[in-house]
Design a protein around this motif. Structure first.
Motif, PDB file in Angstrom:
ATOM      1  N   SER A 145     -17.616  30.963   1.021  1.00 19.16           N
ATOM      2  CA  SER A 145     -18.612  30.427   1.950  1.00 19.16           C
ATOM      3  C   SER A 145     -18.117  29.143   2.594  1.00 19.16           C
ATOM      4  N   ALA A 146     -18.688  28.826   3.756  1.00 15.74           N
ATOM      5  CA  ALA A 146     -18.320  27.596   4.457  1.00 15.74           C
ATOM      6  C   ALA A 146     -18.597  26.370   3.599  1.00 15.74           C
ATOM      7  N   GLN A 147     -19.735  26.358   2.934  1.00 22.27           N
ATOM      8  CA  GLN A 147     -20.094  25.213   2.102  1.00 22.27           C
ATOM      9  C   GLN A 147     -19.077  25.006   0.978  1.00 22.27           C
ATOM     10  N   SER A 148     -18.626  26.111   0.395  1.00 20.27           N
ATOM     11  CA  SER A 148     -17.640  26.007  -0.690  1.00 20.27           C
ATOM     12  C   SER A 148     -16.290  25.549  -0.169  1.00 20.27           C
ATOM     13  N   ASP A 181     -20.049  30.426  10.714  1.00 16.99           N
ATOM     14  CA  ASP A 181     -19.757  29.006  10.514  1.00 16.99           C
ATOM     15  C   ASP A 181     -18.381  28.684  11.091  1.00 16.99           C
ATOM     16  N   VAL A 208     -15.789  23.648   2.519  1.00 14.81           N
ATOM     17  CA  VAL A 208     -15.933  22.220   2.836  1.00 14.81           C
ATOM     18  C   VAL A 208     -15.829  21.384   1.559  1.00 14.81           C
ATOM     19  N   GLN A 209     -16.490  21.830   0.518  1.00 14.80           N
ATOM     20  CA  GLN A 209     -16.433  21.114  -0.755  1.00 14.80           C
ATOM     21  C   GLN A 209     -15.000  21.085  -1.287  1.00 14.80           C
ATOM     22  N   HIS A 245     -19.139  22.602  10.892  1.00 16.21           N
ATOM     23  CA  HIS A 245     -18.912  21.587   9.872  1.00 16.21           C
ATOM     24  C   HIS A 245     -17.657  20.811  10.271  1.00 16.21           C
ATOM     25  N   ILE A 267     -15.485  25.547  10.724  1.00 17.65           N
ATOM     26  CA  ILE A 267     -15.070  24.302  10.075  1.00 17.65           C
ATOM     27  C   ILE A 267     -13.985  23.679  10.928  1.00 17.65           C
ATOM     28  N   LYS A 319     -23.507  27.096  12.141  1.00 17.51           N
ATOM     29  CA  LYS A 319     -23.241  25.678  11.893  1.00 17.51           C
ATOM     30  C   LYS A 319     -21.766  25.350  12.069  1.00 17.51           C
TER      31      LYS A 319
END
Length: 289
Positions: free
Chosen positions: A148-151, A87, A153-154, A121, A89, A119
């Motif tokens: 993680s990337a999702q975490s 990922d 970003v959040q 982001h 970001i 991905k």
């Protein structure tokens, strides 16, 4: 570059020191500066800040800036995927100040369609300069720890309200010329008597305090930041200046006395940012938890 499965990328406007870039594995994409028919990378080498300020003070030449090209975004995102990052970001400057965010989003959509297992982001920092840099550095620390990337970003979306900057400008002329003056426009024409202290609120330039005359500007900057970070448990600070190192050194010592934080960055803003604020800026950037 430090290997990690999540790569953090941002623009040169984020003011990330070179040693932090290397230590944390942050990839920095230079913006460009156009001046007198020539184009320069915003790396502090091709066009030193001192040269920009000399031109701005002595002529009517109005430098302009541009975010990285689509090709720069594309090559960077693709190369990171090819190196093994899952990922990427990309943390942009405030989308209300630049086309950086939307340009990166467009390229990210293209890259994501070609790399279904990876991905990109894109996150709007809603800031600029060192507040954007603090967010990128914190994000990189989390990536190195395996978040993680999702975490991440959040976390970025929830944390950008705790990153900020309070600064005084000698003149609002350059912000006005670049169309980035925001709600500080009402002070144009009164700068001889009034020194508005400016910040970025929701990505827009906003006056946060007003000081008559220059004598107490540094004290008001510190008081405004102290109020903004009240209750902090972790605090990162950076003194920023535009061709005003003498006052920056004074502000640095004052900040150390008030906040009891030893590791405070002292940096001249990048040439790209200098184009929009002009010489004479002095300010204090922060991130707190």
């Amino acid at each position: 570059m430090v290997y990690q499965s999540v790569a953090i990328v941002t623009g040169s406007c984020a003011q990330i020191p070179k040693d932090a870039q290397e230590k944390l594995g942050i990839k920095v994409l230079p913006f460009t500066i156009q001046m007198d028919g020539n184009s320069y990378l915003d790396d502090g080498i091709a066009l030193p800040s001192s040269q920009i300020y000399r031109v701005m003070r002595s002529s009517n030449i109005a430098p302009t800036t541009a975010p990285p090209s689509n090709g720069d975004y594309l090559r960077t995102f693709q190369s990171l995927f090819e190196e093994g990052c899952r990922d990427v970001i990309y943390l942009s400057i405030s989308e209300k100040l630049s086309s950086d965010y939307h340009a990166a989003c467009g390229v990210a959509d293209l890259v994501n369609s070609n790399y279904p297992d990876n991905k990109v982001h894109v996150v709007d920092s809603a800031g600029a300069a060192i507040p954007q840099g603090f967010l990128a550095m914190e994000a990189a620390e989390k990536a190195l720890r395996g978040m993680s990337a999702q975490s991440i970003v959040q976390w970025l979306e929830g944390s950008k309200v705790r990153a900020g900057l309070v600064a005084s400008l000698d003149t609002l002329e350059y912000l006005a010329k670049g169309g980035r003056i925001g709600k500080a426009s009402r002070f144009i024409g009164s700068m001889l008597d009034i020194k508005p202290l400016l910040s970025l609120v929701n990505g827009v330039v906003m006056p946060v305090a007003v000081q008559r005359g220059p004598k107490k500007v540094l004290s008001v900057i510190l008081a405004t930041v102290k109020k903004a970070v009240a209750g902090w448990k972790r605090l990162y600070l950076a003194v920023l200046h535009a061709d005003d190192k003498q006052r920056a050194e004074v502000l640095l010592q004052m900040a150390r006395g008030i906040f009891q934080v030893d590791d405070i960055y002292l940096c001249e803003i990048t040439p790209m940012m200098g184009v929009h604020v002009g010489p004479g800026l002095i300010g204090l950037g922060y991130y707190f938890e």
